[in-house]
Design a protein around this motif. Structure first.
Motif, short mmCIF file in Angstrom:
data_model
loop_
_atom_site.label_atom_id
_atom_site.label_comp_id
_atom_site.label_asym_id
_atom_site.label_seq_id
_atom_site.Cartn_x
_atom_site.Cartn_y
_atom_site.Cartn_z
N PHE A 1 0.64 -1.20 0.28
CA PHE A 1 -0.56 -0.31 0.19
C PHE A 1 0.73 1.44 -0.31
O PHE A 1 2.04 1.43 0.40
CB PHE A 1 -0.78 -0.23 1.41
CG PHE A 1 -1.05 -0.97 0.90
CD1 PHE A 1 -3.13 -0.91 0.49
CD2 PHE A 1 -1.49 -1.47 2.11
CE1 PHE A 1 -4.02 -2.69 1.06
CE2 PHE A 1 -2.64 -3.42 2.24
CZ PHE A 1 -3.86 -3.44 2.07
N LYS A 2 0.03 2.01 -0.55
CA LYS A 2 1.55 3.13 -0.47
C LYS A 2 0.30 4.55 -0.11
O LYS A 2 -0.76 4.94 0.61
CB LYS A 2 0.81 4.03 -1.90
CG LYS A 2 1.57 3.26 -2.90
CD LYS A 2 2.05 3.59 -4.19
CE LYS A 2 2.45 3.05 -5.34
NZ LYS A 2 2.08 1.50 -5.75
N GLU B 1 -13.96 2.16 5.29
CA GLU B 1 -12.88 2.55 4.23
C GLU B 1 -11.86 3.66 4.83
O GLU B 1 -12.28 3.86 6.01
CB GLU B 1 -13.19 3.48 2.97
CG GLU B 1 -13.94 2.52 2.05
CD GLU B 1 -14.32 2.99 0.55
OE1 GLU B 1 -14.22 4.27 0.83
OE2 GLU B 1 -14.44 2.18 -0.05
N ILE C 1 -7.40 5.33 5.00
CA ILE C 1 -6.72 5.64 4.05
C ILE C 1 -5.18 5.20 4.91
O ILE C 1 -5.29 5.32 6.40
CB ILE C 1 -6.40 7.57 4.51
CG1 ILE C 1 -7.55 7.90 4.06
CG2 ILE C 1 -5.19 7.59 3.86
CD1 ILE C 1 -7.61 9.67 4.21
N GLU D 1 -3.76 5.76 0.44
CA GLU D 1 -4.05 5.27 -0.66
C GLU D 1 -5.60 4.74 0.25
O GLU D 1 -5.26 4.21 1.82
CB GLU D 1 -3.03 3.33 -1.27
CG GLU D 1 -4.35 2.73 -1.62
CD GLU D 1 -3.70 1.69 -2.49
OE1 GLU D 1 -3.56 1.05 -2.72
OE2 GLU D 1 -2.04 1.68 -2.01
N THR D 2 -6.92 4.81 -0.28
CA THR D 2 -7.80 4.12 0.51
C THR D 2 -7.51 2.30 0.76
O THR D 2 -7.80 1.61 -0.46
CB THR D 2 -9.14 4.74 -0.66
OG1 THR D 2 -8.89 6.37 -1.10
CG2 THR D 2 -10.30 4.32 1.03
N VAL D 3 -7.98 1.89 1.52
CA VAL D 3 -7.89 0.32 2.03
C VAL D 3 -9.27 0.34 2.19
O VAL D 3 -10.41 1.31 3.29
CB VAL D 3 -6.84 0.20 2.84
CG1 VAL D 3 -5.99 0.55 1.69
CG2 VAL D 3 -6.65 0.75 3.88
N ASN E 1 -7.41 -3.36 0.10
CA ASN E 1 -7.62 -2.62 -1.57
C ASN E 1 -8.89 -2.69 -1.21
O ASN E 1 -9.84 -3.36 -1.52
CB ASN E 1 -6.80 -3.24 -2.27
CG ASN E 1 -5.50 -2.64 -2.64
OD1 ASN E 1 -4.88 -2.11 -2.34
ND2 ASN E 1 -4.51 -4.02 -4.09
N SER E 2 -9.19 -1.17 -1.63
CA SER E 2 -11.03 -0.75 -1.47
C SER E 2 -11.60 -1.20 -2.90
O SER E 2 -10.20 -1.31 -4.32
CB SER E 2 -11.33 0.42 -1.61
OG SER E 2 -10.34 0.76 -0.12
#
Length: 174
Positions: free
Chosen positions: A122-123, A139, A141, A126-128, A173-174
């Protein structure tokens, strides 16, 4: 964490027989597998790619999913003696002096799960999506890693943004 598997190495031997668990010498899983395959045995050693901090930099490294162990297929009537002298092999896991077979279905399930489970790196920003811990489906971040197995997330709880730390395995990941 990216989980993959080393494909079982096949040889010209018969598929008749059972799978067994082999304990390897410390940090010699890969060496044991290479030597057993060279001798014509079929082996399965699930591996995963992990992000590790090496010399101050994050790097992706491959590790055994079950450190210190691998599965070996032994044909009916096979000679067990070469296993004891194979480099990297400590012993065949046994109970009461008898190696216990591992079901082929279990080995296949482990290989399939290792091949299908892919968690990308993940960066920041990024939305997870949270998978468990009572927050399933929420959700958030991704902020950063918190050690090797935990992450710091920014989550909106009761109309306030909160930073929380969770296991890496709890997000997707979303």
């Amino acid at each position: 964490m990216d989980i993959t598997t080393v494909a079982p190495h096949t040889s010209a031997v018969s598929r008749q027989g059972d799978w067994y668990l082999v304990q390897c010498k410390p940090k010699q899983d890969e060496r044991a597998e290479e030597n057993l395959v060279r001798q014509g045995y079929e082996c399965a050693r699930p591996v995963c790619s992990r992000e590790r901090l090496l010399r101050g930099k994050r790097q992706l490294v491959q590790e055994s999913l079950f450190p210190g162990y691998l599965f070996i297929h032994m044909p009916l009537g096979a000679n067990w003696a070469p296993l004891r002298s194979s480099r990297g092999v400590a012993r065949v896991v046994a109970f009461g002096g008898q190696p216990l077979p591992v079901s082929q279905q279990l080995v296949e399930q482990l290989q399939a799960r290792a091949q299908s489970s892919v968690l990308c790196a993940f960066k920041p920003g990024e939305t997870v999506t949270l998978k468990d811990e009572g927050f399933a489906g929420i959700e958030s971040i991704f902020m950063s890693m918190d050690g090797e197995e935990r992450v710091i997330l920014l989550i909106n709880l009761m109309n306030r943004q909160q930073q929380i730390s969770m296991p890496l395995a709890s997000i997707a990941n979303s």
